[in-house]
Design a protein around this motif. Structure first.
Motif, PDB file in Angstrom:
ATOM      1  N   ASP A   1     -34.317  42.838  18.672  1.00 51.07           N
ATOM      2  CA  ASP A   1     -33.624  41.558  18.879  1.00 51.07           C
ATOM      3  C   ASP A   1     -33.068  41.455  20.295  1.00 51.07           C
ATOM      4  OD1 ASP A   1     -34.164  40.582  16.438  1.00 51.07           O
ATOM      5  OD2 ASP A   1     -32.260  41.217  15.505  1.00 51.07           O
ATOM      6  N   GLN A   2     -32.551  42.578  20.761  1.00 46.02           N
ATOM      7  CA  GLN A   2     -32.003  42.580  22.120  1.00 46.02           C
ATOM      8  C   GLN A   2     -33.130  42.408  23.151  1.00 46.02           C
ATOM      9  OE1 GLN A   2     -29.039  41.843  21.141  1.00 46.02           O
ATOM     10  NE2 GLN A   2     -28.036  43.068  22.714  1.00 46.02           N
ATOM     11  N   PHE A   3     -34.298  43.013  22.883  1.00 45.66           N
ATOM     12  CA  PHE A   3     -35.455  42.813  23.772  1.00 45.66           C
ATOM     13  C   PHE A   3     -35.802  41.325  23.860  1.00 45.66           C
ATOM     14  CE2 PHE A   3     -38.119  46.326  25.433  1.00 45.66           C
ATOM     15  CZ  PHE A   3     -37.311  47.395  25.111  1.00 45.66           C
ATOM     16  N   ARG A   4     -35.739  40.646  22.714  1.00 42.45           N
ATOM     17  CA  ARG A   4     -36.073  39.218  22.716  1.00 42.45           C
ATOM     18  C   ARG A   4     -35.110  38.439  23.607  1.00 42.45           C
ATOM     19  NH1 ARG A   4     -36.824  40.217  17.191  1.00 42.45           N
ATOM     20  NH2 ARG A   4     -39.049  40.432  16.806  1.00 42.45           N
ATOM     21  N   LYS A   5     -33.819  38.770  23.470  1.00 42.66           N
ATOM     22  CA  LYS A   5     -32.826  38.064  24.305  1.00 42.66           C
ATOM     23  C   LYS A   5     -33.085  38.340  25.786  1.00 42.66           C
ATOM     24  CE  LYS A   5     -29.025  38.622  21.002  1.00 42.66           C
ATOM     25  NZ  LYS A   5     -27.765  39.337  20.802  1.00 42.66           N
ATOM     26  N   ALA A   6     -33.354  39.619  26.093  1.00 40.94           N
ATOM     27  CA  ALA A   6     -33.575  39.982  27.504  1.00 40.94           C
ATOM     28  C   ALA A   6     -34.800  39.257  28.048  1.00 40.94           C
ATOM     29  CB  ALA A   6     -33.738  41.493  27.635  1.00 40.94           C
ATOM     30  N   ALA A   7     -35.865  39.225  27.259  1.00 42.10           N
ATOM     31  CA  ALA A   7     -37.095  38.571  27.724  1.00 42.10           C
ATOM     32  C   ALA A   7     -36.863  37.074  27.918  1.00 42.10           C
ATOM     33  CB  ALA A   7     -38.221  38.822  26.725  1.00 42.10           C
TER      34      ALA A   7
ATOM     35  N   THR B   1     -25.213  43.005  30.821  1.00 39.08           N
ATOM     36  CA  THR B   1     -24.562  44.018  29.996  1.00 39.08           C
ATOM     37  C   THR B   1     -24.031  43.356  28.723  1.00 39.08           C
ATOM     38  OG1 THR B   1     -22.710  45.568  30.052  1.00 39.08           O
ATOM     39  CG2 THR B   1     -22.580  43.782  31.591  1.00 39.08           C
ATOM     40  N   ASP B   2     -22.999  43.943  28.107  1.00 40.94           N
ATOM     41  CA  ASP B   2     -22.517  43.352  26.855  1.00 40.94           C
ATOM     42  C   ASP B   2     -21.126  42.751  26.984  1.00 40.94           C
ATOM     43  OD1 ASP B   2     -21.232  45.706  27.159  1.00 40.94           O
ATOM     44  OD2 ASP B   2     -21.817  46.568  25.234  1.00 40.94           O
ATOM     45  N   VAL B   3     -20.695  42.515  28.218  1.00 42.32           N
ATOM     46  CA  VAL B   3     -19.435  41.800  28.431  1.00 42.32           C
ATOM     47  C   VAL B   3     -19.682  40.689  29.447  1.00 42.32           C
ATOM     48  CG1 VAL B   3     -17.831  43.672  27.879  1.00 42.32           C
ATOM     49  CG2 VAL B   3     -18.762  43.506  30.191  1.00 42.32           C
TER      50      VAL B   3
ATOM     51  N   ASN C   1     -25.637  38.872  25.504  1.00 41.46           N
ATOM     52  CA  ASN C   1     -25.350  38.233  24.215  1.00 41.46           C
ATOM     53  C   ASN C   1     -24.703  36.856  24.374  1.00 41.46           C
ATOM     54  OD1 ASN C   1     -26.294  40.591  22.939  1.00 41.46           O
ATOM     55  ND2 ASN C   1     -24.313  41.549  23.338  1.00 41.46           N
ATOM     56  N   SER C   2     -24.416  36.484  25.601  1.00 41.89           N
ATOM     57  CA  SER C   2     -23.800  35.190  25.844  1.00 41.89           C
ATOM     58  C   SER C   2     -24.255  34.699  27.227  1.00 41.89           C
ATOM     59  CB  SER C   2     -22.273  35.387  25.799  1.00 41.89           C
ATOM     60  OG  SER C   2     -21.629  34.178  25.752  1.00 41.89           O
ATOM     61  N   PRO C   3     -25.587  34.426  27.340  1.00 41.32           N
ATOM     62  CA  PRO C   3     -26.163  34.183  28.675  1.00 41.32           C
ATOM     63  C   PRO C   3     -25.638  32.929  29.364  1.00 41.32           C
ATOM     64  CG  PRO C   3     -27.822  33.913  26.942  1.00 41.32           C
ATOM     65  CD  PRO C   3     -26.589  34.412  26.276  1.00 41.32           C
ATOM     66  N   GLU C   4     -24.986  32.037  28.604  1.00 45.35           N
ATOM     67  CA  GLU C   4     -24.473  30.827  29.258  1.00 45.35           C
ATOM     68  C   GLU C   4     -23.186  31.101  30.051  1.00 45.35           C
ATOM     69  OE1 GLU C   4     -25.120  31.290  26.075  1.00 45.35           O
ATOM     70  OE2 GLU C   4     -23.106  31.539  25.257  1.00 45.35           O
ATOM     71  N   ASP C   5     -22.530  32.234  29.784  1.00 48.72           N
ATOM     72  CA  ASP C   5     -21.319  32.553  30.553  1.00 48.72           C
ATOM     73  C   ASP C   5     -21.682  32.893  31.993  1.00 48.72           C
ATOM     74  OD1 ASP C   5     -19.969  32.261  28.217  1.00 48.72           O
ATOM     75  OD2 ASP C   5     -19.630  34.403  27.863  1.00 48.72           O
ATOM     76  N   PRO C   6     -20.917  32.376  32.958  1.00 50.81           N
ATOM     77  CA  PRO C   6     -21.271  32.643  34.360  1.00 50.81           C
ATOM     78  C   PRO C   6     -21.031  34.084  34.802  1.00 50.81           C
ATOM     79  CG  PRO C   6     -19.260  31.334  34.230  1.00 50.81           C
ATOM     80  CD  PRO C   6     -19.778  31.450  32.839  1.00 50.81           C
ATOM     81  N   GLY C   7     -20.178  34.829  34.088  1.00 56.30           N
ATOM     82  CA  GLY C   7     -19.932  36.225  34.439  1.00 56.30           C
ATOM     83  C   GLY C   7     -19.103  36.378  35.708  1.00 56.30           C
ATOM     84  N   THR C   8     -19.180  37.557  36.291  1.00 54.25           N
ATOM     85  CA  THR C   8     -18.414  37.831  37.523  1.00 54.25           C
ATOM     86  C   THR C   8     -19.362  37.966  38.698  1.00 54.25           C
ATOM     87  OG1 THR C   8     -16.719  39.057  36.305  1.00 54.25           O
ATOM     88  CG2 THR C   8     -16.875  39.479  38.670  1.00 54.25           C
TER      89      THR C   8
END
Ligand code: ASP
Length: 440
Positions: free
Chosen positions: A20-26, A210-212, A269-276
């Protein structure tokens, strides 16, 4: 929005822990055509009691070196990858690779070789899934005879290889020695590979997935729901990571910093977040006077007093020489007129305390000297402090109002941070008090 031509994207172990994580990454890679180079970690934990594949590989290596049969332990690794391949429905069989790796580890191939196979296999699978070329890190990332990373040779060879492969997966964490054996970076080293690839690809951005959702302003185990830092400079990050805030491997900063490439920490797990966004400098002031707070426990203060210390030439040098002779590096050096305090890691002075006290007494003849354990340091970091008046006053009074005794204060003239020393048991309360003061 900025127009990016090349992005290097690195996925951490939790981002590739299962199918499932591979799918998200791809999906992330496919969402932008500029995401041309991908650096994977080995599969991490799928749930909290799960094992990381890298740890499983180290275990296989240990067993093999004790002459034990690794079929069972290695079998668990095989099934982790088999599950991923089958679940993704890939037309790629890792069986021949499994057999070769199992046999090499069983016949005592090196420890680093064993550990590196986690990234190697994940890279093969990810390349097959994305339809990208696979570039073995052993062919493009080089270490010198003494084990240090050879940045210039790597940059040339890797740069040429990337030109020939417009889309490629390059496994993280390892490279090769001059005698062609495998060597890994220290744990978490895929971050470093990502940075190296970004430099060689002359990327516009290094995305670290990553996961944060980025760096937090404070430790979430201490401060409830801390805000994400939107923009941080490399220097601020260095201050916070030194104090124990970790998301990125410390050495990952150097290659991209050298090339002026920003790093964007993102959440798979939350690709819409802009992150740092980690940048070399910024005119953006951010939301407030401070960028983040971090704390570090396990410290001791050696306090030395001597009348007229300020007039005694070479006093500080003599004290530091004693520590140097004992192989102890100091963390901070807050000093007064007739006092000098040296902050060191408590672990570092273990079994050396008497020797340190005796030698300093003999060489420096102080009036008094003592070692106090159980000290924690708190760093309040922020590039805006230089321009803002009263930041230290605010931080210190917040700590005082929380009824916490401050043991030492240290503010460098660069004004990038204020270091506050408190007793270890007061660290959490002090951090909460400062956070509440600055982040409204
Ligand atoms: N897989 C390696 C480790 O667990 C490297 C990495 O994930 O960055 O340390």
């Amino acid at each position: 929005m900025q127009d990016y031509k090349v992005k290097v994207v690195k996925f951490g172990g939790s981002s590739l822990a299962g199918a499932d994580q591979f799918r998200k990454a791809a999906a992330i890679v496919r969402a932008e055509a500029c995401r041309r180079y991908v650096v994977p970690s080995a599969p991490g934990k799928r749930f909290s009691s799960d094992d990381k594949v890298t740890d499983m590989l180290y275990k296989c290596y240990e067993e093999a070196s004790q002459g034990k049969d690794i079929t069972e332990s290695f079998g668990k690794i095989e099934s982790r990858y088999r599950d991923i391949v089958n679940d993704l429905g890939l037309d790629f069989s890792p069986e021949a690779e499994f057999a070769a790796i199992r046999s090499a580890i069983q016949h005592r191939a090196g420890r680093d070789f064993a550990a590196s196979r986690g990234e190697y296999l994940n890279g093969k699978i990810l390349a097959a899934y994305l339809g990208y070329d696979f570039i073995d890190a052993a062919d493009v990332i080089f270490f010198r005879e003494d084990g240090t990373f050879d940045s210039e040779k790597t940059n040339t060879v890797l740069g040429d290889a990337l030109k020939k492969h417009p889309h490629a997966v390059i496994p993280g964490f390892y490279g090769s020695m001059p005698n062609d054996t495998i060597r890994t970076f220290s744990r978490g080293g895929s971050d470093i590979t990502g940075s190296i690839v970004a430099r060689a690809a002359e990327a516009d951005l290094y995305e670290n997935w990553t996961d944060v959702s980025g760096f937090l302003m404070a430790d979430p185990r201490i401060v409830e729901n801390p805000k994400v830092i939107e923009v941080i400079t490399y220097r601020e990050l260095r201050e916070l990571s030194y104090m124990g805030a970790t998301v990125l491997h410390e050495d990952a900063i150097f290659p991209v910093r050298f090339a002026g490439i920003p790093i964007n920490i993102r959440n798979t797990n939350s690709p819409e977040d802009p992150g740092t966004m980690i940048v070399s400098s910024t005119t953006r002031t951010g939301s407030g006077a401070i960028t983040g707070i971090a704390g570090k426990k396990g410290l001791s203060v050696i306090s030395i007093e001597k009348d007229m210390m300020n007039a005694e030439l070479g006093f500080g040098r003599k004290v530091l020489e004693v520590l140097e002779k004992q192989g102890i590096s100091f963390e901070h050096l807050p000093s007064g007129i007739d006092t000098m305090s040296v902050v060191v890691a408590t672990d570092a002075i273990k079994n050396k305390r008497d020797a340190i006290l005796n030698e300093i007494c003999a060489i420096c003849e102080p009036e008094s000297i003592q070692i106090e354990d159980g000290i924690a340091l708190l760093a309040v970091v922020g590039r805006n402090m230089v321009n803002a008046k009263g930041t230290s006053a605010k931080a210190l009074s917040a700590v005082a109002r929380a009824d916490i005794n401050i043991r030492l204060i240290d503010q460098g003239s660069s004004e990038l941070n204020i270091i506050i020393g408190v007793h270890e048991e007061d660290l959490s309360a002090a951090m909460r008090a400062i956070y509440a003061e600055f982040v409204k």
